[in-house]
Design an enzyme around this catalytic site. Structure first.
Site, PDB file in Angstrom:
ATOM      1  N   HIS A  44      44.885  40.805  44.556  1.00 44.81           N
ATOM      2  CA  HIS A  44      46.254  40.908  43.691  1.00 44.81           C
ATOM      3  C   HIS A  44      46.228  39.777  42.666  1.00 44.81           C
ATOM      4  O   HIS A  44      46.593  39.776  41.758  1.00 44.81           O
ATOM      5  CB  HIS A  44      47.322  40.570  44.731  1.00 44.81           C
ATOM      6  CG  HIS A  44      47.430  39.320  45.295  1.00 44.81           C
ATOM      7  ND1 HIS A  44      46.631  38.813  46.267  1.00 44.81           N
ATOM      8  CD2 HIS A  44      48.076  38.209  44.892  1.00 44.81           C
ATOM      9  CE1 HIS A  44      46.961  37.431  46.580  1.00 44.81           C
ATOM     10  NE2 HIS A  44      47.845  37.102  45.751  1.00 44.81           N
ATOM     11  N   ASP A  45      45.293  38.880  42.900  1.00 51.14           N
ATOM     12  CA  ASP A  45      45.485  37.589  41.674  1.00 51.14           C
ATOM     13  C   ASP A  45      44.318  37.868  40.992  1.00 51.14           C
ATOM     14  O   ASP A  45      43.888  36.643  40.497  1.00 51.14           O
ATOM     15  CB  ASP A  45      45.171  36.293  42.632  1.00 51.14           C
ATOM     16  CG  ASP A  45      46.745  35.834  42.835  1.00 51.14           C
ATOM     17  OD1 ASP A  45      47.445  36.364  42.035  1.00 51.14           O
ATOM     18  OD2 ASP A  45      46.805  34.893  43.538  1.00 51.14           O
ATOM     19  N   LYS A  93      44.034  36.332  37.457  1.00 47.28           N
ATOM     20  CA  LYS A  93      43.960  34.833  37.187  1.00 47.28           C
ATOM     21  C   LYS A  93      42.649  34.451  36.689  1.00 47.28           C
ATOM     22  O   LYS A  93      42.562  33.498  36.018  1.00 47.28           O
ATOM     23  CB  LYS A  93      44.115  34.071  38.605  1.00 47.28           C
ATOM     24  CG  LYS A  93      45.680  33.840  38.883  1.00 47.28           C
ATOM     25  CD  LYS A  93      45.939  33.056  40.121  1.00 47.28           C
ATOM     26  CE  LYS A  93      47.389  32.859  40.488  1.00 47.28           C
ATOM     27  NZ  LYS A  93      47.631  31.970  41.562  1.00 47.28           N
ATOM     28  N   HIS A 114      49.212  36.812  34.340  1.00 46.55           N
ATOM     29  CA  HIS A 114      48.149  37.117  35.293  1.00 46.55           C
ATOM     30  C   HIS A 114      48.431  38.429  36.001  1.00 46.55           C
ATOM     31  O   HIS A 114      47.514  39.223  36.285  1.00 46.55           O
ATOM     32  CB  HIS A 114      47.713  36.146  36.235  1.00 46.55           C
ATOM     33  CG  HIS A 114      48.633  35.790  37.450  1.00 46.55           C
ATOM     34  ND1 HIS A 114      49.606  35.154  37.546  1.00 46.55           N
ATOM     35  CD2 HIS A 114      48.660  36.602  38.661  1.00 46.55           C
ATOM     36  CE1 HIS A 114      50.298  35.243  38.661  1.00 46.55           C
ATOM     37  NE2 HIS A 114      49.642  35.999  39.484  1.00 46.55           N
ATOM     38  N   HIS A 127      53.118  42.288  42.010  1.00 47.40           N
ATOM     39  CA  HIS A 127      53.419  41.185  43.182  1.00 47.40           C
ATOM     40  C   HIS A 127      54.278  40.062  42.775  1.00 47.40           C
ATOM     41  O   HIS A 127      54.436  39.316  43.774  1.00 47.40           O
ATOM     42  CB  HIS A 127      51.922  40.828  43.904  1.00 47.40           C
ATOM     43  CG  HIS A 127      51.125  39.803  42.942  1.00 47.40           C
ATOM     44  ND1 HIS A 127      50.531  40.387  41.868  1.00 47.40           N
ATOM     45  CD2 HIS A 127      50.989  38.576  42.933  1.00 47.40           C
ATOM     46  CE1 HIS A 127      49.964  39.183  41.351  1.00 47.40           C
ATOM     47  NE2 HIS A 127      50.235  38.073  41.850  1.00 47.40           N
ATOM     48  N   HIS A 128      54.890  39.653  41.934  1.00 43.90           N
ATOM     49  CA  HIS A 128      55.649  38.614  41.352  1.00 43.90           C
ATOM     50  C   HIS A 128      57.055  39.149  40.843  1.00 43.90           C
ATOM     51  O   HIS A 128      57.741  38.512  40.382  1.00 43.90           O
ATOM     52  CB  HIS A 128      55.125  37.867  40.323  1.00 43.90           C
ATOM     53  CG  HIS A 128      54.044  36.713  40.813  1.00 43.90           C
ATOM     54  ND1 HIS A 128      54.632  35.728  41.795  1.00 43.90           N
ATOM     55  CD2 HIS A 128      52.945  36.703  40.538  1.00 43.90           C
ATOM     56  CE1 HIS A 128      53.364  35.152  41.666  1.00 43.90           C
ATOM     57  NE2 HIS A 128      52.419  35.475  41.368  1.00 43.90           N
ATOM     58  N   ASP A 165      52.028  36.642  49.843  1.00 42.89           N
ATOM     59  CA  ASP A 165      51.722  35.862  48.913  1.00 42.89           C
ATOM     60  C   ASP A 165      52.231  34.529  48.661  1.00 42.89           C
ATOM     61  O   ASP A 165      51.790  33.186  48.979  1.00 42.89           O
ATOM     62  CB  ASP A 165      51.672  36.381  47.487  1.00 42.89           C
ATOM     63  CG  ASP A 165      51.370  35.485  46.202  1.00 42.89           C
ATOM     64  OD1 ASP A 165      50.269  34.938  46.363  1.00 42.89           O
ATOM     65  OD2 ASP A 165      51.959  35.835  45.312  1.00 42.89           O
TER      66      ASP A 165
END
Length: 236
Positions: free
Chosen positions: A56-57, A60, A85, A110-111, A139
């Site tokens: 998911h990240d 970044k 990101h 996811h944010h 998260d």
């Protein structure tokens, strides 16, 4: 095997970028998988959820590491850079046709918040893909209880209380309630410190309220069921 290699390469990208981010990604993947198992997801959906949690990240990796590792407060320009990101994650994963669209959606969404205040698109409620909503919860919880260069870890009690305060704001009320009722956030055998100063070890979890496990005190090996001891909290 080919898919496994692609996933492995993706995770290697995260690990080479930042060790804290890679550890966080593993924690989120494990929590999200347990979440999906408790919901009875079929193997394909469960696999996509776990892989989505792991990657998911990945976006970044396109954010300057000096921003991610900054010890002080981020300025407005740095915050905007970090908020890119999820889109970066989609762009990276979308280059490979063998990566499921659901995994890409998790990276992108996811944010996103339940009330539409999230990013990058500001979508809300059921516009957010359900697996992304699950990863969002995992998260944030792992981020709260983990120490970073820019913050100390929150206590479990403070983390749980904060997340509950965000029900219907950041998080789906249904999924958040389900998370705390069914996903074991404390692992058996883990040492903890209680709000009364006692040191203890997690013995078992209580189905229906995973925030209040059974613990065994080190001082006399007696057991306390925190479901019935409301005045005692797990601090760390």
């Amino acid at each position: 095997c080919e898919n496994a290699a692609i996933i492995g390469n993706g995770f290697q990208t995260i690990k080479m970028y930042d060790e804290n981010t890679s550890l966080h990604s593993v924690n989120v993947a494990v929590m999200a998988t347990m979440f999906g198992m408790s919901l009875g997801y079929d193997p394909r959906k469960l696999n996509n959820l776990g892989v989505g949690g792991l990657l998911h990240d990945i976006g970044k990796s396109r954010v300057p590491i000096e921003i991610i590792g900054k010890s002080g407060k981020l300025d407005e320009e740095e915050i905007l850079e970090v908020r890119k990101h999820p889109q970066h994650g989609w762009d990276i994963l979308d280059k490979d046709v063998l990566i499921p669209a659901t995994v890409k959606a998790i990276a992108l969404q996811h944010h996103e918040n339940w009330d539409g205040s999230g990013y990058p698109r500001g979508i809300r409620e059921y516009e957010v893909y359900e697996l992304a909503a699950i990863v969002h919860i995992c998260d944030v919880f792992d981020a709260l209880i983990s120490k970073r260069t820019y913050k100390d870890s929150f206590s479990f009690t403070d983390s749980i209380n904060y997340m509950k305060s965000q029900s219907g704001k950041m998080f789906s009320p249904y999924f958040l309630k389900y998370f705390f009722r069914n996903v074991p956030i404390f692992h058996t055998g883990t040492d903890v410190r209680l709000s009364n100063g006692e040191k203890a070890i997690i013995v078992s979890n209580n189905s229906g309220d995973m925030t209040r496990p059974v613990v065994r005190l080190y001082k006399d090996m007696s057991e306390i069921n925190l479901c019935y001891e409301k005045g005692i909290e797990i601090v760390s």
